[in-house]
Scaffold this active site. Structure first.
Site, PDB file in Angstrom:
ATOM      1  N   GLU A 161      -2.835  -3.736   7.433  1.00  0.00           N
ATOM      2  CA  GLU A 161      -3.930  -4.701   7.530  1.00  0.00           C
ATOM      3  C   GLU A 161      -3.888  -5.801   6.475  1.00  0.00           C
ATOM      4  OE1 GLU A 161      -3.952  -1.500   6.667  1.00  0.00           O
ATOM      5  OE2 GLU A 161      -5.470  -1.013   5.179  1.00  0.00           O
TER       6      GLU A 161
ATOM      7  N   TYR B 197       5.363   1.456   9.085  1.00  0.00           N
ATOM      8  CA  TYR B 197       4.054   1.848   9.636  1.00  0.00           C
ATOM      9  C   TYR B 197       3.835   1.229  11.008  1.00  0.00           C
ATOM     10  CZ  TYR B 197       3.122   3.686   5.033  1.00  0.00           C
ATOM     11  OH  TYR B 197       3.198   4.412   3.880  1.00  0.00           O
TER      12      TYR B 197
ATOM     13  N   HIS C 274      -9.979  -2.956   9.849  1.00  0.00           N
ATOM     14  CA  HIS C 274      -9.794  -2.934   8.390  1.00  0.00           C
ATOM     15  C   HIS C 274     -10.310  -4.218   7.732  1.00  0.00           C
ATOM     16  CE1 HIS C 274      -7.783   0.741   7.240  1.00  0.00           C
ATOM     17  NE2 HIS C 274      -6.788   0.589   8.087  1.00  0.00           N
TER      18      HIS C 274
ATOM     19  N   HIS D  17      -7.360  -1.204  15.390  1.00  0.00           N
ATOM     20  CA  HIS D  17      -7.458  -0.502  14.109  1.00  0.00           C
ATOM     21  C   HIS D  17      -7.276  -1.479  12.945  1.00  0.00           C
ATOM     22  CE1 HIS D  17      -6.839   2.973  11.351  1.00  0.00           C
ATOM     23  NE2 HIS D  17      -6.025   2.121  10.743  1.00  0.00           N
ATOM     24  N   GLU D  18      -6.213  -2.265  12.989  1.00  0.00           N
ATOM     25  CA  GLU D  18      -5.944  -3.185  11.873  1.00  0.00           C
ATOM     26  C   GLU D  18      -7.028  -4.252  11.774  1.00  0.00           C
ATOM     27  OE1 GLU D  18      -3.968  -1.841  10.002  1.00  0.00           O
ATOM     28  OE2 GLU D  18      -2.884  -0.583  11.425  1.00  0.00           O
TER      29      GLU D  18
ATOM     30  N   ASP E 291       1.899   8.429  -1.771  1.00  0.00           N
ATOM     31  CA  ASP E 291       2.832   8.496  -0.635  1.00  0.00           C
ATOM     32  C   ASP E 291       3.104   9.944  -0.221  1.00  0.00           C
ATOM     33  OD1 ASP E 291       3.291   5.834   0.014  1.00  0.00           O
ATOM     34  OD2 ASP E 291       4.925   5.600  -1.423  1.00  0.00           O
TER      35      ASP E 291
ATOM     36  N   GLU F  39      -9.621   4.750   5.799  1.00  0.00           N
ATOM     37  CA  GLU F  39      -9.013   5.069   7.094  1.00  0.00           C
ATOM     38  C   GLU F  39      -9.949   5.801   8.059  1.00  0.00           C
ATOM     39  OE1 GLU F  39      -6.456   3.626   8.079  1.00  0.00           O
ATOM     40  OE2 GLU F  39      -5.554   2.929   6.216  1.00  0.00           O
TER      41      GLU F  39
ATOM     42  N   ARG G 220       9.511   3.639  11.963  1.00  0.00           N
ATOM     43  CA  ARG G 220       8.095   3.996  11.844  1.00  0.00           C
ATOM     44  C   ARG G 220       7.998   5.461  11.454  1.00  0.00           C
ATOM     45  NH1 ARG G 220       3.635   2.943  16.601  1.00  0.00           N
ATOM     46  NH2 ARG G 220       1.832   3.697  15.449  1.00  0.00           N
ATOM     47  N   MET G 221       7.431   5.709  10.274  1.00  0.00           N
ATOM     48  CA  MET G 221       7.436   7.072   9.722  1.00  0.00           C
ATOM     49  C   MET G 221       6.710   8.064  10.615  1.00  0.00           C
ATOM     50  SD  MET G 221       7.121   6.839   5.661  1.00  0.00           S
ATOM     51  CE  MET G 221       5.719   5.768   5.553  1.00  0.00           C
ATOM     52  N   LYS G 222       5.699   7.581  11.319  1.00  0.00           N
ATOM     53  CA  LYS G 222       4.956   8.461  12.222  1.00  0.00           C
ATOM     54  C   LYS G 222       5.899   9.126  13.232  1.00  0.00           C
ATOM     55  CE  LYS G 222       1.370   8.378  15.731  1.00  0.00           C
ATOM     56  NZ  LYS G 222       0.517   7.548  16.593  1.00  0.00           N
TER      57      LYS G 222
ATOM     58  N   TYR H 222      -7.678  10.104   8.098  1.00  0.00           N
ATOM     59  CA  TYR H 222      -7.994   9.311   9.292  1.00  0.00           C
ATOM     60  C   TYR H 222      -8.908  10.088  10.228  1.00  0.00           C
ATOM     61  CZ  TYR H 222      -3.973   6.217   8.303  1.00  0.00           C
ATOM     62  OH  TYR H 222      -3.104   5.333   7.737  1.00  0.00           O
TER      63      TYR H 222
ATOM     64  N   GLN I 215       0.848  -1.188   0.000  1.00  0.00           N
ATOM     65  CA  GLN I 215       0.000   0.000   0.000  1.00  0.00           C
ATOM     66  C   GLN I 215       0.890   1.246   0.000  1.00  0.00           C
ATOM     67  OE1 GLN I 215      -2.603   0.644   3.401  1.00  0.00           O
ATOM     68  NE2 GLN I 215      -4.147   1.627   2.142  1.00  0.00           N
TER      69      GLN I 215
HETATM   70  N1  BES Z   1      -3.303   0.981   6.095  1.00  0.00           N
HETATM   71  C1  BES Z   1      -2.589   1.752   7.043  1.00  0.00           C
HETATM   72  C2  BES Z   1      -1.140   1.903   6.715  1.00  0.00           C
HETATM   73  C3  BES Z   1      -0.844   2.516   5.369  1.00  0.00           C
HETATM   74  C4  BES Z   1      -1.617   3.534   4.855  1.00  0.00           C
HETATM   75  C5  BES Z   1       0.243   2.094   4.660  1.00  0.00           C
HETATM   76  C6  BES Z   1      -1.319   4.077   3.606  1.00  0.00           C
HETATM   77  C7  BES Z   1       0.537   2.642   3.425  1.00  0.00           C
HETATM   78  C8  BES Z   1      -0.247   3.638   2.903  1.00  0.00           C
HETATM   79  C9  BES Z   1      -2.755   1.199   8.462  1.00  0.00           C
HETATM   80  O1  BES Z   1      -3.979   0.618   8.704  1.00  0.00           O
HETATM   81  C10 BES Z   1      -2.645   2.348   9.415  1.00  0.00           C
HETATM   82  O2  BES Z   1      -3.452   3.210   9.328  1.00  0.00           O
HETATM   83  N2  BES Z   1      -1.666   2.326  10.302  1.00  0.00           N
HETATM   84  C11 BES Z   1      -1.495   3.359  11.305  1.00  0.00           C
HETATM   85  C12 BES Z   1      -1.981   2.911  12.653  1.00  0.00           C
HETATM   86  C13 BES Z   1      -3.294   3.400  13.077  1.00  0.00           C
HETATM   87  C14 BES Z   1      -3.616   3.057  14.513  1.00  0.00           C
HETATM   88  C15 BES Z   1      -3.719   4.768  12.739  1.00  0.00           C
HETATM   89  C16 BES Z   1      -0.032   3.671  11.427  1.00  0.00           C
HETATM   90  O3  BES Z   1       0.773   3.027  10.780  1.00  0.00           O
HETATM   91  O4  BES Z   1       0.322   4.566  12.172  1.00  0.00           O
HETATM   92 ZN    ZN Z   2      -5.513   2.096   8.804  1.00  0.00          ZN
END
Ligand code: BES
Ligand code: ZN
Length: 631
Positions: A292, A288, A320, A316-317, A401, A339, A583-585, A409, A164
């Site tokens: 899911e 990430y 999905h 969350h996952e 991306d 999302e 983790r990009m976050k 979200y 994804q």
């Molecule tokens: N499907 C996403 C991850 C994703 C989104 C990967 C778009 C590539 C492109 C996954 O379900 C997600 O949202 N992960 C979140 C966690 C969540 C609790 C909000 C994350 O990775 O932070």
């Molecule tokens: Zn998600």
């Protein structure tokens, strides 16, 4: 005409015009139904794929064949697929008849269009099987090939994928648009001691060959593979957790409540159709929090807090499995349908696990307030007038991306909460949700279809006339209405925030009764405020035991606060944090904060350049932009 003469001027005009033309023609080569794909499912659509693949850790390639089953819908004599850096060896019909094909120019980030010519043109209504022999490239954007040193065991390499949003095309020739769903089966060979896992049900694995089948149609972005020396533990009747053996006990403990969450999810959404729900805890470079992948959610090891406090990602996952995997956005312009719905359901199901209904409501609203903080930060970072802060976005010429943010979200989930409140609360809205899920199960839809379905379902509910659709869907910035959330669980935080300044005497008693999420809320508020002095921040860190927190959400925000207060002593720790997990976050905001601090900017850039080779494609790609390193 200044220093340039007329001829030079005309040459320039021609030059820019040719640039414009080449851009326009490559962009228009993309599908009219999906600005991120070349494929033309309205001409011929893939229904099933049988893979036979070999994993070569030395060469870092996946190679073998994809046998695709295609329904021909129009007599154009073509099947159009997405590929990215694939080497195509041959394409033939099942009976061995070779087929001609052309591979278009590689459009950066989107790959190349593969046009397969069919032997005769008048075949609309027929089903064909086409075998493509191919190999992925070493730099396939969906794959990360890890050196043994990047794993916990340190002895064996590891491979994982992240398809994804649009990276599936770098490992399989496919219609890489979520408008298309196909079933698959696979046979994968890897060296003896490795376990192969995919987003599918596992078959008997005889010898070095692992087999899989995914009987529920999925979009290409849900294809997934991981290969490593793995261990596993049973979590419940339909769940196992997989990881390297070093993390397996911790993982089994952290995710022990999986079956409880699945049952709570089923109570709201109906039966779980994917049979198995396994988890794979990846090496730390996974970009990430969770992904899911059907039958096998991928999660980051940063969820292993040791107290199950980060289980909301797991919920969350799980959600999905309905929104995203069963009911899917038609293309990534409607990503909020994946999302936003999932966050909305995640919070409902999370709250449903609390017995006392008043407490459940407080908890749901508290998590919504945490989400609101994230939305506020995202809108500030992207810019309140940036069209990417709209719920429905235009992705023509914008890679998904690059469009990724918390907006779909949180604005999405907030919109659903607004609608829920408007039509009469959960008693009414839960039935709508189940009806929506039923209606669109195994399909893909766009925002207009959602809107039409909602309006039809509630056709006798006049309250919906109040919805300002344009403001919600097509206007940038914060949403037009913020629900009146219950603030019981943020009251004590707000009071404390009123006292925190450079003269405050920080003591553990300030936060002793706070849950990890309340600490997160507190730190997130502080990030939005003018920075404290380094001395205050240090005494806060000590008093609140932030320095020793094992919770990645806390550690991440704590480090950001230290950077914002310009505590030079903390820079090595911040760099260590972004080097040790991907983790990009976490990684992106920390790099952005370091970049904004001129004194350490170069150090951050050097750190990135040294570590880029250990990062997954998408992390390196986005951080590179965050650090303005694109030439
Ligand atoms: N499907 C996403 C991850 C994703 C989104 C990967 C778009 C590539 C492109 C996954 O379900 C997600 O949202 N992960 C979140 C966690 C969540 C609790 C909000 C994350 O990775 O932070
Ligand atoms: Zn998600």
């Amino acid at each position: 005409m200044g220093n340039i003469n007329k001829i030079q001027f005309l040459t320039l005009v021609e030059f820019f015009y040719s640039l414009f033309l080449s851009h326009a023609s490559t962009m228009s080569a993309l599908s009219p139904l999906d600005p991120s794909s070349y494929s033309r499912p309205e001409i011929a659509v893939v229904k099933h794929t049988s893979f036979s693949l070999n994993v070569d850790f030395e060469k870092k390639v996946l190679s073998g064949s994809a046998l695709i089953t295609v329904d021909v819908l129009q007599d154009t004599g073509e099947v159009i697929l997405d590929t990215s850096n694939l080497t195509i060896h041959s394409i033939e019909l099942e009976d061995g008849t070779p087929l001609k094909y052309t591979l278009g120019d590689d459009l950066h980030n989107y790959g190349s269009k593969l046009t397969i010519k069919l032997p005769k043109t008048e075949i609309a209504g027929e089903t064909l099987k086409i075998k493509i022999d191919y190999a992925s490239s070493q730099t396939a954007s969906a794959l990360q090939w890890l050196e043994p040193s990047q794993t916990s065991g340190k002895k064996h390499p590891y491979l994982f994928s992240q398809c994804q949003p649009i990276h599936a095309r770098s490992i399989i020739p496919c219609q890489d648009t979520p408008a298309v769903k196909f079933t698959y089966d696979a046979e994968v060979t890897a060296p003896e001691e490795f376990t192969v896992l995919m987003s599918a049900l596992r078959g008997e694995s005889r010898s070095a060959k692992a087999t899989f089948r995914q009987p529920v149609p999925i979009p290409a972005y849900l294809l997934a593979i991981a290969v490593g020396v793995l261990d596993s533990r049973e979590l419940g009747p339909r769940s196992r957790v997989w990881s390297e053996k070093e993390e397996i006990e911790k993982s089994a403990w952290e995710f022990a409540e999986t079956e409880k969450y699945l049952q709570a999810a089923e109570r709201l959404c109906g039966p779980y159709v994917w049979t198995q729900y396994d988890l794979l805890v990846l090496p730390p470079s996974f970009p990430y929090g969770g992904m899911e992948n059907p039958c096998l959610t991928f999660v980051t090891p940063t969820l292993l807090a040791g107290d199950r406090s980060l289980a909301d990602v797991l919920v969350h996952e799980i959600m999905h499995s309905w929104t995203g995997n069963l009911v899917t956005n038609r293309n990534f312009e409607h990503f909020w349908l994946n999302e936003g719905f999932t966050v909305f359901l995640e919070r409902k199901v999370g709250a449903s696990l609390i017995d006392d209904s008043a407490e459940a409501k407080k908890s749901r609203d508290f998590h919504s307030l945490l989400g609101l903080q994230e939305l506020t930060e995202a809108v500030t970072t992207i810019g309140a007038t940036n069209p990417l802060t709209q719920l429905q976005v235009n992705l023509k010429g914008v890679h998904p991306d690059d469009a990724f943010s918390r907006v779909p979200y949180e604005k999405g989930s907030l919109f659903l909460r607004y609608l829920e409140d408007l039509v009469g609360g959960p008693e009414v809205f839960d039935d709508f949700l189940r009806s929506y899920l039923n209606h669109f199960a195994r399909k893909s839809l766009d925002t207009d279809q959602f809107k039409a379905y909602l309006l039809k379902y509630f056709s006798d509910n006049e309250k919906l006339n109040a919805v300002d659709w344009k403001a919600w869907l097509n206007t940038s910035g914060m949403p037009p209405v913020i629900p009146d959330y219950d603030t019981s669980m943020t009251k004590a935080i707000t009071t404390l925030l009123g006292q925190i300044n450079d003269n405050h005497e920080f003591k553990y008693g300030d936060v002793k009764v706070f849950t990890p999420h309340q600490i997160i809320h507190l730190l997130q508020e502080l990030i939005e405020r003018p920075p404290l002095s380094v001395d205050s921040l240090r005494s806060m860190g000590q008093a609140y035991k932030l320095d020793t927190s094992k919770n990645a959400e806390i550690k991440y925000r704590w480090l950001r606060l230290c950077i914002r207060s310009k505590d030079l002593d903390k820079v090595p720790e911040a760099l260590d944090f972004v080097n040790k997990q991907g983790r990009m976050k976490y990684v992106r905001p920390i790099y952005r904060d370091l970049y904004a601090w001129e004194e350490v900017r170069q150090q951050a850039i050097n750190n990135f350049l040294e570590n880029e080779k250990y990062m997954m494609h998408v992390s390196a790609y986005t951080v590179r932009k965050d650090l303005h390193l694109n030439n």
